[in-house]
Enzyme design. Structure first.
Site, PDB file in Angstrom:
ATOM      1  N   TYR A  19     -51.740 -23.560  -8.366  1.00  0.00           N
ATOM      2  CA  TYR A  19     -52.930 -22.804  -8.014  1.00  0.00           C
ATOM      3  C   TYR A  19     -54.212 -23.619  -8.170  1.00  0.00           C
ATOM      4  O   TYR A  19     -55.299 -23.063  -8.157  1.00  0.00           O
ATOM      5  CB  TYR A  19     -52.995 -21.534  -8.864  1.00  0.00           C
ATOM      6  CG  TYR A  19     -51.810 -20.621  -8.622  1.00  0.00           C
ATOM      7  CD1 TYR A  19     -51.607 -20.054  -7.365  1.00  0.00           C
ATOM      8  CD2 TYR A  19     -50.889 -20.354  -9.627  1.00  0.00           C
ATOM      9  CE1 TYR A  19     -50.514 -19.237  -7.121  1.00  0.00           C
ATOM     10  CE2 TYR A  19     -49.794 -19.541  -9.387  1.00  0.00           C
ATOM     11  CZ  TYR A  19     -49.612 -18.984  -8.129  1.00  0.00           C
ATOM     12  OH  TYR A  19     -48.529 -18.175  -7.885  1.00  0.00           O
ATOM     13  N   ASP A  21     -55.602 -25.842  -6.092  1.00  0.00           N
ATOM     14  CA  ASP A  21     -56.427 -25.846  -4.887  1.00  0.00           C
ATOM     15  C   ASP A  21     -57.186 -24.531  -4.742  1.00  0.00           C
ATOM     16  O   ASP A  21     -58.383 -24.515  -4.445  1.00  0.00           O
ATOM     17  CB  ASP A  21     -55.545 -26.069  -3.649  1.00  0.00           C
ATOM     18  CG  ASP A  21     -54.932 -27.458  -3.621  1.00  0.00           C
ATOM     19  OD1 ASP A  21     -55.259 -28.262  -4.504  1.00  0.00           O
ATOM     20  OD2 ASP A  21     -54.118 -27.728  -2.719  1.00  0.00           O
ATOM     21  N   GLY A 269     -53.643 -31.600 -13.440  1.00  0.00           N
ATOM     22  CA  GLY A 269     -54.322 -31.426 -12.170  1.00  0.00           C
ATOM     23  C   GLY A 269     -55.803 -31.751 -12.264  1.00  0.00           C
ATOM     24  O   GLY A 269     -56.229 -32.540 -13.115  1.00  0.00           O
ATOM     25  N   GLU A 270     -56.588 -31.136 -11.382  1.00  0.00           N
ATOM     26  CA  GLU A 270     -57.994 -31.517 -11.275  1.00  0.00           C
ATOM     27  C   GLU A 270     -58.951 -30.488 -11.860  1.00  0.00           C
ATOM     28  O   GLU A 270     -59.884 -30.848 -12.572  1.00  0.00           O
ATOM     29  CB  GLU A 270     -58.331 -31.765  -9.808  1.00  0.00           C
ATOM     30  CG  GLU A 270     -57.512 -32.898  -9.213  1.00  0.00           C
ATOM     31  CD  GLU A 270     -57.884 -33.183  -7.791  1.00  0.00           C
ATOM     32  OE1 GLU A 270     -58.871 -32.623  -7.309  1.00  0.00           O
ATOM     33  OE2 GLU A 270     -57.184 -33.977  -7.140  1.00  0.00           O
TER      34      GLU A 270
END
Length: 368
Positions: A19, A21, A269-270
Site C-alpha cells: 500500500y 503507492d 519502502g518509501e
C-alpha cells in the site's frame, strides 16, 4: 464523473502488492486539498483507504481507475504516480483539452506529471524536471514531466505536512500508549514495519533477552513475525523480558505516532522511510525487494546522504541480506549515540528544505 473545472488535480495510482503507492498518493492528495486544490484520486483498489484515511479529506474525491474513459475531462494537472500509466483515453483527453485551451488563448496547458519513486541516488537530480514530449500521432505536442522526490534541493523534495513538526514536538508517547491500552514501563521501544527480512528471527531472539517493547505493524510485518516466532517454537510475548505487541491497521496519522513512540524504528519502502526521518530517531530501512544491485544502490545512496556511521551501514547491509554475518541486534534495541546524531543532523538538513508539495506547485506553475 466530476467535470474538468480549472484547478482540479487528477492523481492516478495503481496498487501493486503493498500500500505504499496508495499511501503516498493519498498523502499528496490530502496535502494538495488542504492547500485549496481539489483532487480526484483515481485508483484501481481503494479498499485500504478504509483504514488508511477513514475520515477522508475535504477536497479529495476517489474514483475507480477504470472509470477514466472516453468521457474523461482532465483538470489542470494530471499525475501518474509511480509507474501507473494513465489510460490512453486520458492522454487523448489531455491533447484535446490543450488544443482547446490554445484556441481559447490565455489558459495554460495541462501539466502531465510522472511522479517517480524516491531515491537518494545521484542520477535523481539529473533526471528531475526533464520533459518527455510526444512527437507523433493525435497527442503530438503534449509533454510529460518527470518529477522525482528526493533528499536534496535539486530534486522534488519530501512530503511533509506544514504542522507536522509542531505536532511531533507536542507528542506525549506515554499518554498515547496508555490511551491504546499498551502497557509501557519506560523500557526502550522499537517499532517494526517490514517485509520478510532474512534476519528477523535473530532480532526477535535478541528482543526476548532484552527489556524492550516491540510494536509490530499490522499486515505483512505481523505475518512475518508470527511466522518467525512459530519457526522458533516461541509464542513471543512470554519468551523473555522483551514484549511484542501486534498493532491493528491504523490511519496514516496514527502510524506517524507509532514511529514517534520508537527509540528505533524498522521501516520499509518509501513512505515510512520519510516518516521515520521526520520522527527523528534512529531507523533501519528495508527497501522494496528487487534485484540485489538495485536494492544495494538505493540503500547505499541513502546511507551516504545520512552520513551514517559504519555500525549503522553494516546493520543495514546485514538486515537486508546484502552482507553475510550475524545481526548485531543489540545495536537497534539500544541504539548508539552515533545513530541518533546522524539521524538528527539528516532531519535538520531535510527540514531546511521546501517540502514536496511546495516544490510541485512551483514546478507546475513554471511549466504550464
Amino acid at each position: 464523473m466530476p467535470g474538468g473545472a480549472r484547478g482540479i488535480w487528477d492523481i492516478f495510482c495503481q496498487v501493486i502488492d503493498n500500500y505504499g503507492d496508495l499511501g503516498v498518493s493519498w498523502r499528496l492528495a490530502a496535502q494538495l486539498a488542504r492547500r485549496g486544490h481539489p483532487v480526484r484520486l483515481w485508483v484501481d483498489d481503494a479498499s485500504a483507504l478504509a483504514w488508511m484515511a477513514p475520515g477522508g479529506c475535504d477536497g479529495v474525491t476517489t474514483h475507480a481507475l477504470g472509470q477514466a474513459d472516453q468521457d474523461f475531462v482532465p483538470g489542470d494537472v494530471v499525475i501518474e504516480a509511480f509507474g501507473c500509466a494513465v489510460p490512453p483515453a486520458v492522454v487523448g483527453a489531455i491533447a484535446r483539452a490543450n488544443r482547446a485551451r490554445a484556441a481559447e488563448g490565455g489558459r495554460g496547458a495541462i501539466s502531465w506529471i510522472d511522479l517517480e519513486y524516491l531515491s537518494a541516488e545521484s542520477w535523481v537530480a539529473r533526471s528531475h524536471g526533464l520533459a518527455s514530449p510526444v512527437h507523433g500521432g493525435a497527442e503530438a505536442g503534449i509533454r510529460k514531466w518527470f518529477f522525482f522526490p528526493g533528499f536534496t534541493d535539486d530534486t522534488g523534495g519530501l512530503l511533509r505536512e506544514p504542522d507536522l513538526m509542531a505536532e511531533r514536538a507536542r507528542f506525549d508517547r506515554a499518554a498515547w500508549l496508555a490511551q491504546r491500552g499498551i502497557a509501557w514501563h519506560g523500557e526502550p521501544i522499537a517499532t517494526l514495519f517490514c517485509y520478510e527480512p532474512p534476519h528477523l528471527a535473530e532480532l526477535l531472539q535478541a528482543l526476548a533477552r532484552a527489556p524492550v517493547l516491540l510494536l509490530v505493524a499490522a499486515g505483512r510485518a505481523t505475518a512475518a513475525v508470527r511466522a518467525a516466532l512459530a519457526g522458533s517454537g516461541s509464542a513471543g510475548e512470554a519468551a523473555g523480558p522483551g514484549r511484542t505487541v501486534f498493532l491493528p491497521f491504523v490511519p496514516q496519522g496514527e502510524f506517524d505516532r507509532v514511529l514517534w513512540c520508537g527509540d528505533c524504528n524498522f521501516v520499509r519502502g518509501e513512505d515510512s522511510l520519510v516518516r521515520a526521518l521526520w520522527a527523528g530517531v534512529p531507523f533501519v530501512w528495508q527497501p522494496y525487494p528487487q534485484e540485489d544491485a538495485v536494492l544495494g544502490a538505493k540503500l547505499a545512496a541513502l546511507l551516504d546522504w545520512l552520513a551514517a556511521p559504519e555500525s549503522l551501514r553494516g546493520f543495514h547491509r546485514v538486515w537486508n541480506g546484502l552482507e553475510p554475518g550475524s545481526l548485531p541486534a543489540g545495536l537497534a534495541l539500544n541504539p548508539p549515540e552515533a545513530w541518533r546524531e546522524c539521524v538528527a543532523r539528516a532531519r535538520a538538513r531535510a527540514l531546511a528544505q521546501d517540502d514536496l508539495v511546495s516544490r510541485l506547485l512551483r514546478f507546475v506553475a513554471k511549466n504550464r
